[in-house]
Design an enzyme around this catalytic site. Structure first.
Site, PDB file in Angstrom:
ATOM      1  N   SER A   1       0.862  -1.168   0.000  1.00  0.00           N
ATOM      2  CA  SER A   1       0.000   0.000   0.000  1.00  0.00           C
ATOM      3  C   SER A   1       0.903   1.225   0.000  1.00  0.00           C
ATOM      4  O   SER A   1       2.099   1.096   0.252  1.00  0.00           O
ATOM      5  CB  SER A   1      -0.814  -0.051   1.299  1.00  0.00           C
ATOM      6  OG  SER A   1      -2.048   0.531   1.154  1.00  0.00           O
TER       7      SER A   1
ATOM      8  N   ARG B   1      -8.857  -1.778 -11.470  1.00  0.00           N
ATOM      9  CA  ARG B   1      -9.088  -1.265 -12.829  1.00  0.00           C
ATOM     10  C   ARG B   1      -8.179  -2.057 -13.759  1.00  0.00           C
ATOM     11  O   ARG B   1      -7.052  -2.415 -13.387  1.00  0.00           O
ATOM     12  CB  ARG B   1      -8.716   0.219 -12.929  1.00  0.00           C
ATOM     13  CG  ARG B   1      -9.742   1.172 -12.380  1.00  0.00           C
ATOM     14  CD  ARG B   1     -10.941   1.357 -13.318  1.00  0.00           C
ATOM     15  NE  ARG B   1     -11.827   2.400 -12.851  1.00  0.00           N
ATOM     16  CZ  ARG B   1     -12.876   2.210 -12.047  1.00  0.00           C
ATOM     17  NH1 ARG B   1     -13.174   1.005 -11.627  1.00  0.00           N
ATOM     18  NH2 ARG B   1     -13.645   3.223 -11.688  1.00  0.00           N
TER      19      ARG B   1
ATOM     20  N   GLU C   1     -12.510  -1.950 -21.768  1.00  0.00           N
ATOM     21  CA  GLU C   1     -13.867  -2.505 -21.604  1.00  0.00           C
ATOM     22  C   GLU C   1     -14.846  -1.903 -22.595  1.00  0.00           C
ATOM     23  O   GLU C   1     -14.726  -0.719 -22.904  1.00  0.00           O
ATOM     24  CB  GLU C   1     -14.359  -2.236 -20.167  1.00  0.00           C
ATOM     25  CG  GLU C   1     -13.514  -2.959 -19.145  1.00  0.00           C
ATOM     26  CD  GLU C   1     -13.900  -2.618 -17.704  1.00  0.00           C
ATOM     27  OE1 GLU C   1     -14.880  -1.879 -17.490  1.00  0.00           O
ATOM     28  OE2 GLU C   1     -13.189  -3.087 -16.813  1.00  0.00           O
TER      29      GLU C   1
ATOM     30  N   HIS D   1     -17.151  -6.569 -15.204  1.00  0.00           N
ATOM     31  CA  HIS D   1     -17.075  -5.356 -14.369  1.00  0.00           C
ATOM     32  C   HIS D   1     -18.378  -5.153 -13.591  1.00  0.00           C
ATOM     33  O   HIS D   1     -18.988  -4.089 -13.657  1.00  0.00           O
ATOM     34  CB  HIS D   1     -16.744  -4.116 -15.211  1.00  0.00           C
ATOM     35  CG  HIS D   1     -16.219  -2.976 -14.381  1.00  0.00           C
ATOM     36  ND1 HIS D   1     -15.388  -2.015 -14.875  1.00  0.00           N
ATOM     37  CD2 HIS D   1     -16.411  -2.642 -13.071  1.00  0.00           C
ATOM     38  CE1 HIS D   1     -15.100  -1.136 -13.924  1.00  0.00           C
ATOM     39  NE2 HIS D   1     -15.711  -1.496 -12.819  1.00  0.00           N
TER      40      HIS D   1
HETATM   41  O1  LIG Z   1     -15.638   0.229 -10.896  1.00  0.00           O
HETATM   42  C1  LIG Z   1     -16.457   0.866 -10.353  1.00  0.00           C
HETATM   43  C2  LIG Z   1     -16.209   1.876  -9.360  1.00  0.00           C
HETATM   44  O2  LIG Z   1     -15.128   2.494  -9.381  1.00  0.00           O
HETATM   45  O3  LIG Z   1     -17.090   2.102  -8.536  1.00  0.00           O
END
Ligand SMILES: O=CC(=O)O
Length: 335
Positions: A193, A251, A280, A298
């Site tokens: 992180s 992502r 996408e 997604h």
């Molecule tokens: O992918 C979807 C979001 O970022 O809420």
């Protein structure tokens, strides 16, 4: 202020009693709950207009104070510049990579987002994809439905979840929910992180490649930004190794997708569970034919229940803005 407490400067009460909100492309919350949203606001539907986008924006330039947007809908510098009265962007996403935040900061446009509303749902899918990839649930489904079991075929063994070393990339609210779910399964959690978290005792790695070298599964939960774009590159994938699995609920562009496809095809990593992709809704065709890859469109963020909660959050944020009150889930743009 009008009797509803709304700002009046840019909408004529008699003609348009409801505040105007621009929608560039309809988010799922709009598709499923347009009636409820439309009781409160007058939506200007850019995607529904025969006008090219710039012309549509220019036509409504002075009446648009707010935009309703979503995770795959870019809100660019150009869009923001064409709307001089814009004061708020409400996105239905948790991710903010699609919005030009720098321009918002410069212009003083506020942004509201979904915050951690979906974190539990996303974590559920991350764990689901991991169990599926390890225990070959989708592959087993294909094996049965294609009649291979009945033909005395031999279905290969899966691997155990318990005892697995799982590296979480990004220990924000989604990453923490993933850890919380995997601990009772007997997984050993490690993480990488921006900063070490004092709230957990999981081993911390500041370097994602070192994390990959020390775990058997990488679960990508971080946000996409300039620092995380393609952070999962060839070096990280090779460090994860031939028995390693990669799960992505962040992502698509956090992983160098082309490199991941090559690694999967050449057996440099063992498998993947993917809810997000670089381009996408296009998914590399190679992934579709691979039995060691589980694909999802997604949808980790959306369940019927959270979509209901999201409508209320969207309405609450828009009402707060038009009444000059603090937003319910503001993005802190000064950070
Ligand atoms: O992918 C979807 C979001 O970022 O809420």
């Amino acid at each position: 202020m009008d009797c509803n407490g709304y700002r009046q400067e840019n909408h004529d009460q008699n003609l348009f009693p409801k505040p105007k909100v621009l929608v560039l492309e309809p988010p799922p919350v709009f598709i499923y709950h347009e009636d409820k949203l439309s009781q409160k606001f007058h939506f200007l539907k850019a995607w529904d207009s025969p006008l090219p986008l710039d012309q549509f924006l220019t036509t409504h330039a002075h009446s648009v104070q707010a935009i309703l947007s979503h995770g795959s809908c870019p809100v660019t510098t150009n869009t923001i510049r064409l709307l001089p009265s814009l004061g708020l962007i409400v996105t239905t996403s948790a991710g903010l990579d699609q919005i030009d935040l720098q321009e918002c900061r410069r212009r003083g446009v506020s942004v509201a987002y979904a915050g951690s509303l979906f974190s539990a749902d996303v974590a559920d899918i991350a764990v689901g994809l991991l169990i599926d990839a390890l225990r070959k649930i989708s592959a087993g489904n294909r094996y049965v439905t294609q009649g291979l079991w009945a033909n005395n075929g031999d279905f290969s063994l899966g691997s155990k979840l318990g005892g697995r070393k799982v590296g979480i990339v990004g220990l924000g609210s989604i990453g923490l929910e993933v850890g919380k779910r995997l601990e009772p399964f007997g997984c050993n959690i490690l993480y990488c992180s921006r900063n070490k978290k004092s709230s957990v005792s999981y081993p911390y790695y500041s370097n994602v490649c070192e994390l990959a070298a020390n775990c058997e599964v990488l679960i990508i939960c971080c946000e996409l930004n300039d620092q995380t774009r393609h952070v999962i590159n060839k070096e990280v994938l090779l460090a994860l190794g031939k028995k390693g699995l990669i799960i992505n609920v962040g992502r698509g562009a956090i992983i160098d997708e082309q490199e991941m496809v090559r690694c999967l095809m050449q057996g440099e990593i063992a498998g993947a569970g993917l809810d997000v992709f670089e381009n996408e809704p296009h998914v590399p065709s190679e992934l579709i034919s691979l039995d060691n890859v589980v694909l999802s469109p997604h949808r980790a963020v959306h369940t019927e229940e959270t979509l209901m909660a999201l409508v209320d959050l969207v309405i609450g944020n828009l009402e707060a803005f038009f009444s000059n009150k603090p937003l319910l889930s503001p993005v802190l743009l000064d950070e």
